[in-house]
Write a protein that holds these residues in place. Structure first.
Motif, PDB file in Angstrom:
ATOM      1  N   ALA A   1      16.406  -8.872  -2.839  1.00  0.00           N
ATOM      2  CA  ALA A   1      16.608 -10.250  -3.299  1.00  0.00           C
ATOM      3  C   ALA A   1      15.280 -10.893  -3.676  1.00  0.00           C
ATOM      4  O   ALA A   1      15.245 -11.792  -4.526  1.00  0.00           O
ATOM      5  N   ARG A   2      14.208 -10.435  -3.044  1.00  0.00           N
ATOM      6  CA  ARG A   2      12.877 -10.994  -3.308  1.00  0.00           C
ATOM      7  C   ARG A   2      12.022 -10.079  -4.179  1.00  0.00           C
ATOM      8  O   ARG A   2      10.854 -10.384  -4.427  1.00  0.00           O
ATOM      9  N   ASN A   3      12.576  -8.946  -4.610  1.00  0.00           N
ATOM     10  CA  ASN A   3      11.815  -7.976  -5.420  1.00  0.00           C
ATOM     11  C   ASN A   3      10.502  -7.591  -4.721  1.00  0.00           C
ATOM     12  O   ASN A   3       9.445  -7.526  -5.356  1.00  0.00           O
ATOM     13  N   THR A   4      10.604  -7.329  -3.448  1.00  0.00           N
ATOM     14  CA  THR A   4       9.400  -7.069  -2.659  1.00  0.00           C
ATOM     15  C   THR A   4       9.627  -5.897  -1.715  1.00  0.00           C
ATOM     16  O   THR A   4      10.722  -5.738  -1.166  1.00  0.00           O
ATOM     17  N   ILE A   5       8.582  -5.091  -1.562  1.00  0.00           N
ATOM     18  CA  ILE A   5       8.597  -4.080  -0.507  1.00  0.00           C
ATOM     19  C   ILE A   5       7.470  -4.367   0.460  1.00  0.00           C
ATOM     20  O   ILE A   5       6.510  -5.074   0.129  1.00  0.00           O
ATOM     21  N   TYR A   6       7.591  -3.796   1.654  1.00  0.00           N
ATOM     22  CA  TYR A   6       6.630  -4.034   2.713  1.00  0.00           C
ATOM     23  C   TYR A   6       6.218  -2.704   3.344  1.00  0.00           C
ATOM     24  O   TYR A   6       6.956  -1.725   3.292  1.00  0.00           O
ATOM     25  N   LEU A   7       5.057  -2.717   3.928  1.00  0.00           N
ATOM     26  CA  LEU A   7       4.628  -1.596   4.755  1.00  0.00           C
ATOM     27  C   LEU A   7       4.062  -2.180   6.035  1.00  0.00           C
ATOM     28  O   LEU A   7       2.977  -2.767   6.030  1.00  0.00           O
ATOM     29  N   GLN A   8       4.825  -2.071   7.103  1.00  0.00           N
ATOM     30  CA  GLN A   8       4.363  -2.507   8.414  1.00  0.00           C
ATOM     31  C   GLN A   8       3.571  -1.367   9.037  1.00  0.00           C
ATOM     32  O   GLN A   8       4.101  -0.271   9.219  1.00  0.00           O
ATOM     33  N   MET A   9       2.325  -1.633   9.344  1.00  0.00           N
ATOM     34  CA  MET A   9       1.434  -0.603   9.873  1.00  0.00           C
ATOM     35  C   MET A   9       1.012  -0.992  11.289  1.00  0.00           C
ATOM     36  O   MET A   9       0.354  -2.022  11.482  1.00  0.00           O
ATOM     37  N   ASN A  10       1.411  -0.191  12.254  1.00  0.00           N
ATOM     38  CA  ASN A  10       1.077  -0.426  13.658  1.00  0.00           C
ATOM     39  C   ASN A  10       0.185   0.698  14.185  1.00  0.00           C
ATOM     40  O   ASN A  10       0.103   1.766  13.579  1.00  0.00           O
ATOM     41  N   SER A  11      -0.443   0.446  15.304  1.00  0.00           N
ATOM     42  CA  SER A  11      -1.305   1.453  15.946  1.00  0.00           C
ATOM     43  C   SER A  11      -2.285   2.049  14.939  1.00  0.00           C
ATOM     44  O   SER A  11      -2.443   3.270  14.849  1.00  0.00           O
ATOM     45  N   LEU A  12      -2.933   1.197  14.197  1.00  0.00           N
ATOM     46  CA  LEU A  12      -3.826   1.654  13.134  1.00  0.00           C
ATOM     47  C   LEU A  12      -5.013   2.417  13.695  1.00  0.00           C
ATOM     48  O   LEU A  12      -5.526   2.106  14.783  1.00  0.00           O
ATOM     49  N   LYS A  13      -5.432   3.415  12.930  1.00  0.00           N
ATOM     50  CA  LYS A  13      -6.560   4.265  13.292  1.00  0.00           C
ATOM     51  C   LYS A  13      -7.629   4.153  12.213  1.00  0.00           C
ATOM     52  O   LYS A  13      -7.317   3.838  11.055  1.00  0.00           O
ATOM     53  N   PRO A  14      -8.886   4.454  12.564  1.00  0.00           N
ATOM     54  CA  PRO A  14      -9.938   4.423  11.538  1.00  0.00           C
ATOM     55  C   PRO A  14      -9.618   5.313  10.333  1.00  0.00           C
ATOM     56  O   PRO A  14      -9.971   4.959   9.205  1.00  0.00           O
ATOM     57  N   GLU A  15      -8.923   6.415  10.565  1.00  0.00           N
ATOM     58  CA  GLU A  15      -8.587   7.301   9.441  1.00  0.00           C
ATOM     59  C   GLU A  15      -7.508   6.726   8.526  1.00  0.00           C
ATOM     60  O   GLU A  15      -7.207   7.315   7.486  1.00  0.00           O
ATOM     61  N   ASP A  16      -6.934   5.590   8.871  1.00  0.00           N
ATOM     62  CA  ASP A  16      -6.014   4.908   7.970  1.00  0.00           C
ATOM     63  C   ASP A  16      -6.756   4.056   6.944  1.00  0.00           C
ATOM     64  O   ASP A  16      -6.130   3.502   6.028  1.00  0.00           O
ATOM     65  N   THR A  17      -8.063   3.942   7.087  1.00  0.00           N
ATOM     66  CA  THR A  17      -8.861   3.173   6.135  1.00  0.00           C
ATOM     67  C   THR A  17      -8.742   3.756   4.742  1.00  0.00           C
ATOM     68  O   THR A  17      -8.989   4.948   4.541  1.00  0.00           O
ATOM     69  N   ALA A  18      -8.350   2.907   3.788  1.00  0.00           N
ATOM     70  CA  ALA A  18      -8.135   3.360   2.415  1.00  0.00           C
ATOM     71  C   ALA A  18      -7.736   2.171   1.555  1.00  0.00           C
ATOM     72  O   ALA A  18      -7.450   1.088   2.071  1.00  0.00           O
ATOM     73  N   VAL A  19      -7.700   2.409   0.256  1.00  0.00           N
ATOM     74  CA  VAL A  19      -7.035   1.479  -0.653  1.00  0.00           C
ATOM     75  C   VAL A  19      -5.571   1.890  -0.712  1.00  0.00           C
ATOM     76  O   VAL A  19      -5.262   3.062  -0.966  1.00  0.00           O
ATOM     77  N   TYR A  20      -4.689   0.943  -0.477  1.00  0.00           N
ATOM     78  CA  TYR A  20      -3.254   1.211  -0.459  1.00  0.00           C
ATOM     79  C   TYR A  20      -2.631   0.710  -1.760  1.00  0.00           C
ATOM     80  O   TYR A  20      -2.862  -0.435  -2.171  1.00  0.00           O
ATOM     81  N   TYR A  21      -1.835   1.591  -2.369  1.00  0.00           N
ATOM     82  CA  TYR A  21      -1.202   1.295  -3.646  1.00  0.00           C
ATOM     83  C   TYR A  21       0.304   1.300  -3.515  1.00  0.00           C
ATOM     84  O   TYR A  21       0.882   2.174  -2.856  1.00  0.00           O
ATOM     85  N   CYS A  22       0.919   0.365  -4.177  1.00  0.00           N
ATOM     86  CA  CYS A  22       2.365   0.306  -4.316  1.00  0.00           C
ATOM     87  C   CYS A  22       2.738   0.991  -5.630  1.00  0.00           C
ATOM     88  O   CYS A  22       1.989   0.903  -6.610  1.00  0.00           O
ATOM     89  N   ALA A  23       3.873   1.680  -5.655  1.00  0.00           N
ATOM     90  CA  ALA A  23       4.299   2.369  -6.867  1.00  0.00           C
ATOM     91  C   ALA A  23       5.812   2.322  -7.002  1.00  0.00           C
ATOM     92  O   ALA A  23       6.529   2.238  -6.002  1.00  0.00           O
ATOM     93  N   ALA A  24       6.272   2.438  -8.250  1.00  0.00           N
ATOM     94  CA  ALA A  24       7.711   2.403  -8.538  1.00  0.00           C
ATOM     95  C   ALA A  24       8.082   3.587  -9.408  1.00  0.00           C
ATOM     96  O   ALA A  24       7.318   3.990 -10.280  1.00  0.00           O
ATOM     97  N   ARG A  25       9.276   4.122  -9.166  1.00  0.00           N
ATOM     98  CA  ARG A  25       9.741   5.192 -10.030  1.00  0.00           C
ATOM     99  C   ARG A  25      11.221   5.027 -10.327  1.00  0.00           C
ATOM    100  O   ARG A  25      12.027   4.714  -9.458  1.00  0.00           O
ATOM    101  N   GLY A  26      11.551   5.292 -11.599  1.00  0.00           N
ATOM    102  CA  GLY A  26      12.946   5.263 -12.020  1.00  0.00           C
ATOM    103  C   GLY A  26      13.517   6.658 -12.124  1.00  0.00           C
ATOM    104  O   GLY A  26      14.720   6.839 -12.182  1.00  0.00           O
ATOM    105  N   GLY A  27      12.638   7.650 -12.152  1.00  0.00           N
ATOM    106  CA  GLY A  27      13.071   9.044 -12.263  1.00  0.00           C
ATOM    107  C   GLY A  27      12.345   9.890 -11.251  1.00  0.00           C
ATOM    108  O   GLY A  27      12.190   9.494 -10.105  1.00  0.00           O
ATOM    109  N   GLU A  28      11.838  11.022 -11.682  1.00  0.00           N
ATOM    110  CA  GLU A  28      11.170  11.936 -10.754  1.00  0.00           C
ATOM    111  C   GLU A  28       9.752  11.513 -10.401  1.00  0.00           C
ATOM    112  O   GLU A  28       9.264  11.828  -9.322  1.00  0.00           O
ATOM    113  N   LYS A  29       9.097  10.828 -11.307  1.00  0.00           N
ATOM    114  CA  LYS A  29       7.691  10.473 -11.096  1.00  0.00           C
ATOM    115  C   LYS A  29       7.527   8.981 -10.843  1.00  0.00           C
ATOM    116  O   LYS A  29       8.332   8.172 -11.290  1.00  0.00           O
TER     117      LYS A  29
END
Length: 117
Positions: free
Chosen positions: A75-103
């Motif tokens: 309804a809000r055209n939004t996705i979320y990523l709840q990240m708990n118990s974060l670790k230093p190795e989770d450090t990164a640039v996080y990207y959202c992506a959409a696909r209508g087919g295989e890719k």
């Protein structure tokens, strides 16, 4: 075309939590499977999680299973990523992506997540 905009990144201590959001505009959001990917400095982009168009099923990388949760609000055209118990190795640039087919055809600009030890 689908435009994606991520938000919610930041600096957090190990063991902490963050919630990322990705707002979509353009074509019908419900037609797309949505995913999160991440890329740490000097590494290739890797899959984190995906949720199908109806939101009824999700997939996770082994490295985040049990700690991260992907969800979507069609309804809000939004996705979320709840990240708990974060670790230093989770450090990164996080990207959202959409696909209508295989890719994943559409990508956001990314949001930085930094986890300090």
């Amino acid at each position: 075309q689908v435009q994606l905009v991520e938000s919610g990144g930041g600096l957090v201590q190990a063991g902490g939590s963050l919630r990322l959001s990705c707002s979509a505009s353009g074509r019908t959001f419900l037609n797309y499977g949505m995913g999160w990917f991440r890329q740490a400095l000097g590494t290739e982009r890797e899959f984190v999680a995906e949720i199908i168009s109806s939101g009824g099923f999700a997939y996770y990388a082994e490295s985040v299973k049990g700690r991260f949760t992907i969800s979507r609000d069609n309804a809000r055209n939004t996705i979320y990523l709840q990240m708990n118990s974060l670790k230093p190795e989770d450090t990164a640039v996080y990207y959202c992506a959409a696909r209508g087919g295989e890719k994943f055809d559409y990508w956001g600009q990314g949001t930085q997540v930094t986890v300090s030890s």
